[in-house]
Design an enzyme around this catalytic site. Structure first.
Site, PDB file in Angstrom:
ATOM      1  N   LYS A   1     -13.354  -6.111   9.216  1.00 48.86           N
ATOM      2  CA  LYS A   1     -13.986  -5.076   8.394  1.00 48.86           C
ATOM      3  C   LYS A   1     -15.480  -4.978   8.690  1.00 48.86           C
ATOM      4  CE  LYS A   1     -10.597  -5.714   4.692  1.00 48.86           C
ATOM      5  NZ  LYS A   1     -10.334  -6.291   3.354  1.00 48.86           N
TER       6      LYS A   1
ATOM      7  N   ASP B   1     -10.036 -11.537   8.300  1.00 52.23           N
ATOM      8  CA  ASP B   1      -9.913 -10.202   7.708  1.00 52.23           C
ATOM      9  C   ASP B   1     -11.292  -9.568   7.509  1.00 52.23           C
ATOM     10  OD1 ASP B   1      -8.121  -8.245   5.838  1.00 52.23           O
ATOM     11  OD2 ASP B   1     -10.001  -8.708   4.822  1.00 52.23           O
TER      12      ASP B   1
ATOM     13  N   VAL C   1       0.829  -1.208   0.000  1.00 49.12           N
ATOM     14  CA  VAL C   1       0.000   0.000   0.000  1.00 49.12           C
ATOM     15  C   VAL C   1       0.862   1.257   0.000  1.00 49.12           C
ATOM     16  CG1 VAL C   1      -1.723   1.312   1.283  1.00 49.12           C
ATOM     17  CG2 VAL C   1      -1.920  -1.174   1.121  1.00 49.12           C
TER      18      VAL C   1
END
Length: 359
Positions: free
Chosen positions: A214, A210, A27
Site C-alpha cells: 500500500k 500488506d 469484499v
C-alpha cells in the site's frame, strides 16, 4: 504526481451502470449486499457475479443476490453486458491477468487489490487509457479512508514531502487490543479473527508486507515514484510483547504499526519503511483503535493534513469501491491520465533494529 481525473465532456445519459463482481469473498459479498439492499445506489445495477465456487455460494445467498447471473467462468463475465468489473479476488496472480483481460474486453475496472496496483499499476493504467476505459483503486489502500483520491485529486496542487500512516487494519486491531488489555499477541490475533478483521494466517499483515504494498501505491500517487514492495524496509510486529506496551506507556505513548515515506526531491532520496513504532499518546495514531486506519500527509505548502477511517472488513472496503463505481457511472468516458513516474536514486530504510519512533 497523478493529475485529477479528466472528464470527456460528452458523457452518456443517466442509464444505470451495470456491474459485475469477480470474487465473492469478504469484499465481494459486502459489495453485493450494498448494491442489492434497500439502500442501494440508483445509478448502479449489479447484474453478474463470478466466483470459482459460484454454485455453492449462490445457494447460501438471500433472494436478491441469488437471482443474479452467477458463473464460475471468467470468460462468461467478459462476455456479459456489464460496464464495470469489480476485481475482488486478492493476490497478485491471477488477478493481474483478470484486470488486464477485463480492460482488453472493453470493461472499466474497480479493484480492491493492492498487489495488482503495487506491482502492475502503471502498466494497467496505461492499458486502460489506451482502451478508453477506467481503472480505479481507492479500495486498495485505507479501506474507507479516502487517501488515494485525497493524494491524487484533492492534493494535486500540493508538493507532498512525507506520508505517515496506519495502513493495515488487522495489525492495528491486534496492537490496540494488546495496548488496552496487555494480553498476548496470540490472544489479540484470535480476537481479531473472531471479529472478522484477520485471516487465519495474519503473517502478511503483522510482518508489514500488506502495508508495504500500500505504501508503494501512495509513493506513486504522492511522490510520482516507481517503487516495488520488495524495496520497502519492513519489520515485523509479531514479536511485540505486553511488556513493550508497559514500557511505552511509561513514556506517555503506545505502539502502532506505521508506514513511513519521506521524499527529498533535491537529492532524489526516498526513506521508506513499515515497522512497529512508538507513538505519543496524544497522536492521531494512538487514538486509532481496532481496525481503524489513520494518515498524516505533510506538504510543502499546506503543512500537515490528517485523515482517519475504518481500514479492515468488507463493509469499509465496499464503501471505497462504491465510490469508484459512482465516479465511473457519472462519466463512463472519462480519461484517467497515466502517472508519469521516476525512480529514486536512493531508497533508505530504518537505520537500526530498535523500535521506530514517530516524529
Amino acid at each position: 504526481m497523478l493529475n485529477s481525473f479528466q472528464t470527456s465532456g460528452n458523457s452518456p445519459g443517466p442509464e444505470r451502470c451495470r456491474v459485475g463482481i469477480l470474487g465473492f469473498g469478504t469484499v465481494g459479498s459486502a459489495l453485493a449486499r450494498r448494491l442489492t439492499g434497500p439502500r442501494s445506489i440508483p445509478s448502479l445495477e449489479l447484474s453478474h457475479i463470478c466466483d470459482r465456487r459460484a454454485r455453492d455460494k449462490r445457494a447460501r445467498q438471500p433472494q436478491p443476490i441469488a437471482e443474479l447471473a452467477w458463473t464460475d467462468r471468467f470468460d462468461d463475465l467478459l462476455a456479459a453486458d456489464v460496464d464495470v468489473i469489480v476485481e475482488a479476488v486478492g493476490g497478485a496472480e491471477p488477478a493481474v491477468e483478470y484486470v488486464r483481460g477485463a480492460l482488453l474486453a472493453g470493461k472499466s475496472v474497480v479493484t480492491s487489490n493492492k498487489l495488482v496496483i503495487a506491482h502492475q499499476g502503471p502498466a494497467l493504467l496505461g492499458l486502460a487509457e489506451r482502451q478508453g476505459r477506467q481503472l480505479r483503486y481507492e479500495a486498495a489502500v485505507g479501506g474507507a479512508m479516502p487517501i488515494v483520491r485525497a493524494l491524487g485529486d484533492g492534493l494535486a496542487g500540493e508538493q507532498v514531502t512525507r506520508i505517515d500512516a496506519i495502513l493495515n487494519g488487522t495489525t492495528n486491531a491486534v496492537l490496540s487490543r494488546m495496548d488496552a488489555d496487555l494480553c498476548s499477541i496470540d490472544e489479540a490475533v484470535a480476537d481479531a479473527c473472531a471479529r472478522g478483521y484477520a485471516e487465519a494466517d495474519p503473517s502478511a499483515d503483522l510482518d508489514g508486507v500488506d502495508a508495504a504494498a500500500k505504501l508503494c501505491i501512495l509513493c506513486m500517487i504522492g511522490f510520482g515514484l516507481r517503487v516495488q514492495p520488495a524495496q520497502i524496509d519492513t519489520r515485523t510486529s509479531a514479536r511485540i510483547l505486553p511488556e513493550d506496551f508497559r514500557k511505552a506507556g511509561l513514556r506517555g505513548g503506545t505502539i502502532r504499526q506505521l508506514a513511513h515515506a519521506e521524499y527529498d526531491r533535491d537529492r532524489s532520496t526516498l526513506v521508506a519503511w513499515v515497522a512497529p513504532t512508538f507513538v505519543r499518546g496524544d497522536s492521531v495514531f494512538a487514538r486509532a483503535t481496532g481496525p481503524e486506519n489513520a494518515a498524516v500527509i505533510t506538504g510543502a505548502f499546506a503543512g500537515r493534513i490528517t485523515m482517519t477511517g475504518a481500514g479492515a472488513g468488507g463493509d469499509a472496503t465496499a464503501v471505497a469501491a462504491i465510490g469508484d463505481l459512482i465516479a465511473i457511472a457519472r462519466d463512463r468516458a472519462a480519461i484517467v491520465p497515466v502517472p508519469v513516474l521516476t525512480e529514486p536514486e536512493t531508497i533508505k530504510g530504518l537505520t537500526d533494529l530498535k523500535l521506530a519512533e514517530a516524529v
